[in-house]
Enzyme design. Structure first.
Site, mmCIF file in Angstrom:
data_model
loop_
_atom_site.group_PDB
_atom_site.id
_atom_site.type_symbol
_atom_site.label_atom_id
_atom_site.label_comp_id
_atom_site.label_asym_id
_atom_site.label_seq_id
_atom_site.Cartn_x
_atom_site.Cartn_y
_atom_site.Cartn_z
ATOM 1 N N SER A 62 0.836 -1.209 0.000
ATOM 2 C CA SER A 62 0.000 0.000 0.000
ATOM 3 C C SER A 62 0.861 1.246 0.000
ATOM 4 C CB SER A 62 -0.873 0.017 1.261
ATOM 5 O OG SER A 62 -1.640 -1.154 1.333
ATOM 6 N N GLU A 107 -4.914 -0.645 -8.294
ATOM 7 C CA GLU A 107 -3.912 0.367 -8.674
ATOM 8 C C GLU A 107 -2.697 -0.374 -9.215
ATOM 9 O OE1 GLU A 107 -3.442 2.595 -4.975
ATOM 10 O OE2 GLU A 107 -4.239 4.375 -5.954
ATOM 11 N N ASN A 119 -4.559 6.251 -1.460
ATOM 12 C CA ASN A 119 -4.176 6.405 -0.050
ATOM 13 C C ASN A 119 -3.478 7.733 0.214
ATOM 14 O OD1 ASN A 119 -5.346 4.046 0.723
ATOM 15 N ND2 ASN A 119 -3.441 2.851 0.735
ATOM 16 N N HIS A 131 -1.769 -3.008 -6.462
ATOM 17 C CA HIS A 131 -2.362 -2.688 -5.156
ATOM 18 C C HIS A 131 -3.840 -3.017 -5.173
ATOM 19 C CE1 HIS A 131 -3.563 0.587 -2.034
ATOM 20 N NE2 HIS A 131 -3.368 -0.595 -1.448
#
Ligand code: T1G
Length: 696
Positions: free
Chosen positions: A408, A441, A479, A429
């Site tokens: 992440s 991702e 994120n 991801h």
């Protein structure tokens, strides 16, 4: 070359549509159909067959024409001609007859379909409703219950189910044209009447009325405020209470209301944004993705197991590897338990689960990955641990194996650096639960080859994900933006808003779950541990994490410990506001010298959505995201952002970039100026009047 041709075959007039890629009902198709219907009305054909070339029957109105002035003949003009045509009319369906395409078939007297075909009215997914009679004809053919499900959910219905429901009349095996011609000859031989759906009776039973009332409530909750589903139910009620033409007029009125509704503009934006995200800017078109015939997953934990399920469900054999046989067994058991629940819920049959599980092999020996095409690491979120895994993989895997990390936050470049193949290393991801969340991702490292990126994007789509390409930065796209969003949520909390108010404001605005509740769901200790690896400046102001830290230090980790920002009902896991947390926030505010105040829902929504989009603009300007719409895709498919608001970048465009910039500057004056440094790109576009969409 005309997209519609007409010819006579054994006294049957055959209209063939050929408008790749999905036979969308463009102006050219509508015009061609009108000409063909005129010809067929006058010639000595005994019946009329409408069929399509390519991969599918008409997949709907041409969405790319929406928002432009309608060009005659309109879809309704053409369908009025078809509905009143003097010959017997039959539609032959393959692929997916959707939207205006299925409405065209509904205007035929009869419909036949390949057994592999599906029919549907997915307009609701665009914030629309079937605007060419679909809400009036479907209930007359299939009844209220099937009509409610088909139109308010928008999912395609398989041919056999459509036959049972009365929406089609014949299922054809093998060659569609041959089967359809036989079917038409049979109708002619039986002197079948020119049956029109519009002439069928339709009324609502008490049970139907209850079903509509219940659908109104459940859809309001499920869609978090979408208007189209409610309008669809209005149309179905009109089909029962008005004569056909009046019902059609009511449908047109409600369709027009949808078409001009900002929610539909946002959802149509999302339709194209999802497809645009698959396109990699600047990639040589000759670069072809590799076929992935086998996958290895390192780490049989929750994420690794979920990722393994994605590939196994797509028919790709998976080796699920962990440190020892106990860990592997535990991982396989967790997957089996997951599927047992899915079988109970009717999502999979036992046979399907057995076939999927046959694609998953457990292992604790890296040597089993020697011939694997793609290996995805999903171990503990620590760089050194990941680097050890990649050293092992690099020494064991074949030279052209692709090595991916599900990290992440860790640097793909630092991971690639410990291998001899940095050009074949990238990030993939996934979002938890990996077998459910659609977003993927795909993170490009500094040395990742184009072919590797193209392969990851293609295999992502193959396993049912929506892949979005991200460049390398802390947190990639989603994120990284989430930190700004979470910061503002924490600051609203310490400045005087309660957890329930913050979450309520965002959920009433359309978020699937409020930011405070998301923290409790994910586990407050995850952020706590991540912050331990950060420098003070990376951590930001204590006000943005002091309450979370205190809760973790009190052992309140969120749902997993039964309490975090909220208490949780042990049975239902419903969240319960906890006055002690409100008191804790007040104490933290006092410690930091922050004077608490009442904060409006509007301020909460403004601060959180602007913080999100402002960071998104920085990501765009740095080239981490290819385009603003990719950021929208990330948030709508990975973070519960409402599709009917089109994503964070669409939202800020909708309010006006100048308005957004002025609001952020005002916030900077009244709150913490550091947080409200307007992204240079937003400042530039607000001044130039350009849009994020135009900027590349
Ligand atoms: N109009 C225009 N372009 C369309 C289109 C459409 N209806 N459907 C797909 N495309 C494009 C898409 O943008 C992509 O373009 C390419 O075709 C391949 O699509 C009056 C008002 C049919 C199940 O909502 O669900 O009728 O990126 O990648 O995965 O009541 O496309 O290649 O340039 O999705 O095989 C209702 C939408 C319209 C169906 C095929 N119909 N389409 O999926 O291919 S509103 C829909 C789909 C309406 C009437 C109302 C899917 C598909 P490009 P794709 P796919």
């Amino acid at each position: 070359m005309s997209v519609v041709t007409y010819h006579l075959k054994d006294a049957i007039g055959v209209i063939t549509i050929d408008n790749p890629p999905v036979n969308a009902m463009s102006h050219a198709v509508r015009s061609g159909l009108v000409d063909a219907l005129d010809t067929a009305a006058e010639d000595d054909s005994q019946a009329l067959l409408i069929i399509c070339k390519g991969r599918t029957f008409i997949a709907g109105a041409d969405i790319s024409e929406f928002g432009k002035p309608p060009k005659s003949p309109t879809l309704r003009d053409m369908l009025d001609m078809l509905d009143s045509h003097p010959k017997l009319t039959v539609a032959a369906i393959h692929g997916t007859a959707l939207g205006g395409g299925f409405e065209t078939a509904l205007c035929c007297n009869y419909r036949c379909a390949l057994d592999t075909a599906k029919v549907g009215l997915p307009e609701v997914k665009l914030g629309l409703l079937p605007g060419a009679g679909g809400t009036q004809r479907t209930p007359r053919l299939a009844g209220a219950a099937d009509a409610i499900t088909l139109i308010t959910q928008g999912n395609p219905m398989p041919a056999e189910q459509a036959l049972t429901s009365g929406l089609i009349d014949q299922v054809v095996q093998g060659d569609l044209l041959a089967g359809a011609v036989d079917y038409v000859h049979r109708l002619i031989a039986e002197d079948a009447p020119r049956r029109r759906a519009r002439d069928l009776p339709f009324s609502l039973s008490d049970e139907d009325r209850e079903a509509i009332a219940s659908a109104r409530k459940s859809l309001a909750k499920k869609t978090r405020g979408e208007h189209a589903p409610q309008r669809i139910l209005d149309c179905i009620e009109a089909a029962a209470t008005l004569d056909f033409n009046s019902g059609l007029a009511r449908e047109r009125e409600l369709f027009d209301a949808c078409m001009t509704d900002p929610q539909s503009a946002a959802m149509r934006h999302m339709f194209f944004a999802e497809r645009q995200a698959a396109k990699i800017q600047g990639m040589d078109p000759s670069v072809a993705p590799r076929d992935i015939g086998s996958v290895g997953i390192i780490g049989a934990g929750t994420m690794g197991g979920g990722i393994a399920m994605c590939f196994a469900q797509a028919g790709i054999p998976v080796t699920l590897l962990d440190m020892n046989s106990d860990a592997v067994t535990a991982g396989l058991d967790r997957i089996r338990k997951n599927y047992a629940i899915s079988v109970k819920r009717g999502r999979f049959s036992e046979e399907q689960v057995n076939a999927i599980m046959a694609n998953i092999e457990g292992s604790s020996d890296y040597a089993d990955l020697a011939e694997t095409d793609l290996v995805i690491e999903a171990v503990f979120e620590n760089l050194a641990v990941k680097q050890d895994v990649f050293r092992s993989l690099d020494s064991v895997c074949k030279a052209d194996a692709i090595l991916a990390s599900n990290t992440s936050y860790q640097s793909i470049d630092d991971i690639a650096a410990v291998t001899s193949r940095p050009q074949s290393v990238l990030g993939t991801h996934f979002f938890s639960p990996a077998n459910v969340m659609k977003l993927l991702e795909v993170v490009r490292g500094a040395q990742t080859d184009d072919e590797i990126i193209a392969t990851a994007m293609a295999v992502g789509k193959k396993i049912g994900k929506v892949p979005v390409l991200a460049g390398m930065c802390y947190g990639f796209i989603g994120n990284r933006m989430l930190r700004s969003y979470g910061r503002e949520a924490q600051l609203c909390l310490i400045e005087g808003a309660t957890p329930a108010q913050i979450d309520g404001a965002m959920e009433r605005w359309g978020m699937a779950m409020g930011p405070i509740a998301v923290g409790d769901l994910a586990g407050l200790d995850i952020g706590y541990k991540a912050r331990e690896q950060l420098t003070p400046e990376q951590k930001g102001k204590p006000a943005s994490y002091i309450v979370a830290d205190r809760l973790v230090e009190m052992g309140r980790l969120g749902q997993k410990s039964g309490a975090g920002y909220y208490q949780y009902d042990p049975e239902t896991r419903a969240r319960i506001e906890d006055p002690s947390v409100i008191e804790l926030a007040a104490q933290c505010a006092a410690e930091l010298g922050i004077k608490q105040r009442s904060i409006t829902d509007e301020e909460i929504v403004d601060r959180l959505t602007l913080a999100l989009a402002n960071e998104g603009a920085r990501i765009l300007e740095e080239g981490i995201a290819q385009r603003a719409s990719d950021i929208d895709v990330v948030y709508c498919f990975g973070y519960g952002f409402p599709r009917h608001r089109g994503g964070p970048m669409w939202t800020i465009e909708a309010r006006g970039l100048d308005n957004a910039v002025q609001r952020m500057k005002a916030l900077g004056n009244s709150l913490d100026a550091d947080n409200w440094q307007v992204a240079p790109l937003l400042q530039q576009l607000a001044e130039s009047g350009e849009s994020l969409k135009d900027w590349q």
